[in-house]
Design a protein around this motif. Structure first.
Motif, PDB file in Angstrom:
ATOM      1  N   LEU A  96       0.834  -1.216   0.000  1.00 24.10           N
ATOM      2  CA  LEU A  96       0.000   0.000   0.000  1.00 24.10           C
ATOM      3  C   LEU A  96       0.863   1.259   0.000  1.00 24.10           C
ATOM      4  CD1 LEU A  96      -2.842  -1.007   2.520  1.00 24.10           C
ATOM      5  CD2 LEU A  96      -2.998  -0.863   0.031  1.00 24.10           C
ATOM      6  N   ALA A  97       1.897   1.274   0.838  1.00 25.56           N
ATOM      7  CA  ALA A  97       2.748   2.464   0.935  1.00 25.56           C
ATOM      8  C   ALA A  97       3.484   2.700  -0.377  1.00 25.56           C
ATOM      9  CB  ALA A  97       3.743   2.308   2.083  1.00 25.56           C
ATOM     10  N   GLU A  98       3.874   1.622  -1.042  1.00 22.06           N
ATOM     11  CA  GLU A  98       4.594   1.788  -2.312  1.00 22.06           C
ATOM     12  C   GLU A  98       3.671   2.299  -3.415  1.00 22.06           C
ATOM     13  OE1 GLU A  98       8.191  -1.324  -2.521  1.00 22.06           O
ATOM     14  OE2 GLU A  98       6.423  -1.977  -1.396  1.00 22.06           O
ATOM     15  N   ALA A  99       2.398   1.865  -3.361  1.00 24.40           N
ATOM     16  CA  ALA A  99       1.422   2.367  -4.341  1.00 24.40           C
ATOM     17  C   ALA A  99       1.221   3.870  -4.134  1.00 24.40           C
ATOM     18  CB  ALA A  99       0.103   1.620  -4.211  1.00 24.40           C
ATOM     19  N   THR A 100       1.178   4.299  -2.861  1.00 21.09           N
ATOM     20  CA  THR A 100       1.039   5.731  -2.564  1.00 21.09           C
ATOM     21  C   THR A 100       2.270   6.488  -3.051  1.00 21.09           C
ATOM     22  OG1 THR A 100      -0.291   5.245  -0.597  1.00 21.09           O
ATOM     23  CG2 THR A 100       0.724   7.429  -0.710  1.00 21.09           C
ATOM     24  N   ALA A 101       3.457   5.965  -2.736  1.00 26.86           N
ATOM     25  CA  ALA A 101       4.702   6.633  -3.122  1.00 26.86           C
ATOM     26  C   ALA A 101       4.832   6.741  -4.637  1.00 26.86           C
ATOM     27  CB  ALA A 101       5.893   5.871  -2.545  1.00 26.86           C
TER      28      ALA A 101
ATOM     29  N   ASP B 218      -7.129  -9.640  -1.040  1.00 27.05           N
ATOM     30  CA  ASP B 218      -7.004  -9.867   0.412  1.00 27.05           C
ATOM     31  C   ASP B 218      -6.803  -8.585   1.220  1.00 27.05           C
ATOM     32  OD1 ASP B 218      -7.142 -12.525  -0.280  1.00 27.05           O
ATOM     33  OD2 ASP B 218      -4.988 -12.876  -0.129  1.00 27.05           O
ATOM     34  N   LEU B 219      -7.399  -7.485   0.787  1.00 27.11           N
ATOM     35  CA  LEU B 219      -7.254  -6.229   1.537  1.00 27.11           C
ATOM     36  C   LEU B 219      -8.140  -6.254   2.786  1.00 27.11           C
ATOM     37  CD1 LEU B 219      -7.029  -3.679  -1.389  1.00 27.11           C
ATOM     38  CD2 LEU B 219      -5.192  -4.494   0.111  1.00 27.11           C
ATOM     39  N   ARG B 220      -7.692  -5.542   3.822  1.00 24.90           N
ATOM     40  CA  ARG B 220      -8.364  -5.582   5.128  1.00 24.90           C
ATOM     41  C   ARG B 220      -8.830  -4.196   5.572  1.00 24.90           C
ATOM     42  NH1 ARG B 220      -3.860  -7.802   8.645  1.00 24.90           N
ATOM     43  NH2 ARG B 220      -2.654  -6.673   7.100  1.00 24.90           N
ATOM     44  N   HIS B 221      -9.796  -4.205   6.467  1.00 29.10           N
ATOM     45  CA  HIS B 221     -10.460  -3.003   6.973  1.00 29.10           C
ATOM     46  C   HIS B 221      -9.476  -1.926   7.444  1.00 29.10           C
ATOM     47  CE1 HIS B 221     -13.754  -0.858   9.128  1.00 29.10           C
ATOM     48  NE2 HIS B 221     -12.811  -0.599  10.002  1.00 29.10           N
ATOM     49  N   HIS B 222      -8.654  -2.207   8.443  1.00 31.65           N
ATOM     50  CA  HIS B 222      -7.813  -1.158   9.033  1.00 31.65           C
ATOM     51  C   HIS B 222      -6.716  -0.654   8.095  1.00 31.65           C
ATOM     52  CE1 HIS B 222      -9.860  -1.036  12.814  1.00 31.65           C
ATOM     53  NE2 HIS B 222      -9.768  -2.352  12.945  1.00 31.65           N
ATOM     54  N   PRO B 223      -5.929  -1.557   7.482  1.00 31.62           N
ATOM     55  CA  PRO B 223      -4.898  -1.026   6.574  1.00 31.62           C
ATOM     56  C   PRO B 223      -5.506  -0.238   5.418  1.00 31.62           C
ATOM     57  CG  PRO B 223      -4.487  -3.351   7.061  1.00 31.62           C
ATOM     58  CD  PRO B 223      -5.843  -3.016   7.627  1.00 31.62           C
ATOM     59  N   ALA B 224      -6.636  -0.721   4.860  1.00 33.35           N
ATOM     60  CA  ALA B 224      -7.258  -0.032   3.729  1.00 33.35           C
ATOM     61  C   ALA B 224      -7.809   1.330   4.171  1.00 33.35           C
ATOM     62  CB  ALA B 224      -8.373  -0.891   3.137  1.00 33.35           C
ATOM     63  N   GLY B 225      -8.492   1.363   5.308  1.00 34.62           N
ATOM     64  CA  GLY B 225      -9.079   2.608   5.799  1.00 34.62           C
ATOM     65  C   GLY B 225      -8.020   3.650   6.117  1.00 34.62           C
ATOM     66  N   GLU B 226      -6.958   3.214   6.770  1.00 31.62           N
ATOM     67  CA  GLU B 226      -5.887   4.157   7.143  1.00 31.62           C
ATOM     68  C   GLU B 226      -5.137   4.665   5.915  1.00 31.62           C
ATOM     69  OE1 GLU B 226      -3.639   2.096  10.206  1.00 31.62           O
ATOM     70  OE2 GLU B 226      -5.500   1.833  11.347  1.00 31.62           O
ATOM     71  N   HIS B 227      -4.973   3.776   4.923  1.00 27.31           N
ATOM     72  CA  HIS B 227      -4.316   4.136   3.665  1.00 27.31           C
ATOM     73  C   HIS B 227      -5.110   5.230   2.950  1.00 27.31           C
ATOM     74  CE1 HIS B 227      -2.921   3.401  -0.529  1.00 27.31           C
ATOM     75  NE2 HIS B 227      -4.203   3.458  -0.804  1.00 27.31           N
ATOM     76  N   LEU B 228      -6.441   5.086   2.907  1.00 25.86           N
ATOM     77  CA  LEU B 228      -7.281   6.082   2.230  1.00 25.86           C
ATOM     78  C   LEU B 228      -7.320   7.385   3.017  1.00 25.86           C
ATOM     79  CD1 LEU B 228     -10.166   3.755   1.051  1.00 25.86           C
ATOM     80  CD2 LEU B 228      -8.560   4.966  -0.426  1.00 25.86           C
ATOM     81  N   ALA B 229      -7.381   7.265   4.366  1.00 29.10           N
ATOM     82  CA  ALA B 229      -7.428   8.465   5.199  1.00 29.10           C
ATOM     83  C   ALA B 229      -6.159   9.294   5.018  1.00 29.10           C
ATOM     84  CB  ALA B 229      -7.611   8.072   6.660  1.00 29.10           C
ATOM     85  N   ALA B 230      -5.052   8.627   4.686  1.00 29.79           N
ATOM     86  CA  ALA B 230      -3.782   9.325   4.492  1.00 29.79           C
ATOM     87  C   ALA B 230      -3.635   9.858   3.066  1.00 29.79           C
ATOM     88  CB  ALA B 230      -2.625   8.383   4.819  1.00 29.79           C
ATOM     89  N   GLY B 231      -4.714   9.756   2.269  1.00 28.57           N
ATOM     90  CA  GLY B 231      -4.685  10.312   0.910  1.00 28.57           C
ATOM     91  C   GLY B 231      -4.121   9.372  -0.133  1.00 28.57           C
ATOM     92  N   GLY B 232      -4.069   8.083   0.177  1.00 28.33           N
ATOM     93  CA  GLY B 232      -3.523   7.096  -0.767  1.00 28.33           C
ATOM     94  C   GLY B 232      -4.448   6.844  -1.940  1.00 28.33           C
ATOM     95  N   PRO B 233      -3.946   6.127  -2.971  1.00 31.88           N
ATOM     96  CA  PRO B 233      -4.759   5.817  -4.142  1.00 31.88           C
ATOM     97  C   PRO B 233      -5.987   4.966  -3.784  1.00 31.88           C
ATOM     98  CG  PRO B 233      -2.613   4.696  -4.236  1.00 31.88           C
ATOM     99  CD  PRO B 233      -2.560   5.647  -3.088  1.00 31.88           C
ATOM    100  N   ALA B 234      -7.006   5.037  -4.645  1.00 26.39           N
ATOM    101  CA  ALA B 234      -8.190   4.192  -4.485  1.00 26.39           C
ATOM    102  C   ALA B 234      -7.762   2.733  -4.536  1.00 26.39           C
ATOM    103  CB  ALA B 234      -9.191   4.494  -5.598  1.00 26.39           C
ATOM    104  N   LEU B 235      -8.550   1.854  -3.922  1.00 22.90           N
ATOM    105  CA  LEU B 235      -8.193   0.437  -3.846  1.00 22.90           C
ATOM    106  C   LEU B 235      -9.266  -0.420  -4.508  1.00 22.90           C
ATOM    107  CD1 LEU B 235      -7.031   0.370  -0.106  1.00 22.90           C
ATOM    108  CD2 LEU B 235      -5.580   0.482  -2.154  1.00 22.90           C
TER     109      LEU B 235
END
Ligand SMILES: [Zn+2]
Length: 290
Positions: A202-207, A217-234
């Motif tokens: 996830l972090a590499e996709a954002t970078a 196999d994406l999960r609730h917390h990592p996905a939610g936190e990734h989006l909250a930090a402005g990461g790409p759509a999943l």
């Protein structure tokens, strides 16, 4: 090789696969290469599967395969018994009794160029491909074009909602389908894809600055936190569906290099078998108000 010439042996097939997917390229925890089989056994037909489970072994045996090439290791962790009283031991017995060999190409096939995610990227027509996660510099897998996952440009930009429907249409069909996280109207031009569980990228996709990242196999917390930090759509697809496209590339390579016949399994080994979309939330009774 024609049917009148002598067919390749298990050892010949191993040599071809080890050249394209060197075992040294696999992650340290992974277990790849020849799992079962006599090197001198002739191979006329090869079955390509994502998972070695009783159903895919049945299919391979019914098709008259002499060797199965699988993506996921049958025996990943240490075992002290392959007695036929165990689930995996039963599979091992069936294959040995039928004189069917087993070869695994897992993270070494993920990192290869072309590898597992190239076949996934091809389903979307992505161009200008580059790796999402590059091997550690100086590691055996390090090399031009190599790495796990691919980033590329879609032939035409589309919204996340359109891309989600498109993904469900171009990937092998599963009960799971495809779900997405993020603004449905977000425009997607640059897409990252990674076959299998892509949580750790996830972090590499954002970078990388992509607009969306498709994996499994994406999960609730990592996905939610990734989006909250402005990461790409999943986009979260079925694990099997993201790796099944590679089997066609694998089979084509085996036919070209060895003149063998190949069968590719379309048996969906994803564990999820039922999916129900919730009734449209805009027309639903206001039971959640107040
Ligand atoms: Zn996988």
């Amino acid at each position: 090789m024609s049917t009148t010439g002598s067919p390749p042996t298990v050892a010949d097939v191993v040599a071809v696969l080890d050249r394209r997917y060197p075992p040294a390229w696999a992650e340290e925890w992974d277990r790849v290469g020849l799992v079962l089989g006599e090197p001198s056994t002739p191979v006329r037909r090869i079955a390509c599967v994502v998972d070695v489970v009783p159903e895919t072994v049945d299919e391979a045996l019914a098709a008259g395969a002499d060797l199965i090439v699988a993506h996921h290791p049958l025996l990943l962790r240490g075992v002290s018994s392959v007695a036929a009283t165990t689930y995996k031991g039963r599979i091992v017995h069936r294959m040995i009794k039928a004189d069917v060999a087993l070869y695994v190409a897992h993270t070494n096939a993920d990192v290869a160029d072309p590898g597992v995610s190239d076949a996934l990227a091809a389903r979307f027509g992505l161009t200008g491909l580059r790796p999402l996660h590059r091997p550690r510099p100086g590691s055996p897998a390090d090399g031009p074009g190599r790495g796990i996952g691919r980033i590329g440009e879609l032939p035409a930009p589309m919204t996340l909602a359109e891309l989600t429907r498109h993904a469900a249409a171009v990937l092998p069909a599963t009960a799971w389908g495809v779900r997405a996280a993020g603004d449905p109207g977000r425009m997607v031009r640059t897409l990252a894809v990674s076959g299998g569980s892509g949580d750790s990228f996830l972090a590499e996709a954002t970078a990388a600055g992509v607009d969306a990242f498709l994996t499994a196999d994406l999960r609730h917390h990592p996905a939610g936190e990734h989006l909250a930090a402005g990461g790409p759509a999943l986009l979260d697809a079925a694990h099997w569906a993201t790796e099944r496209p590679w089997l066609d590339d694998l089979a084509a390579h085996l036919r070209a290099e060895l003149g063998v016949e190949t069968v590719v399994s379309d048996l969906d080994t994803d564990p999820w078998t039922v999916h129900a979309a919730a009734p449209d939330r805009t027309t639903r009774s206001p039971d959640r108000e107040g």
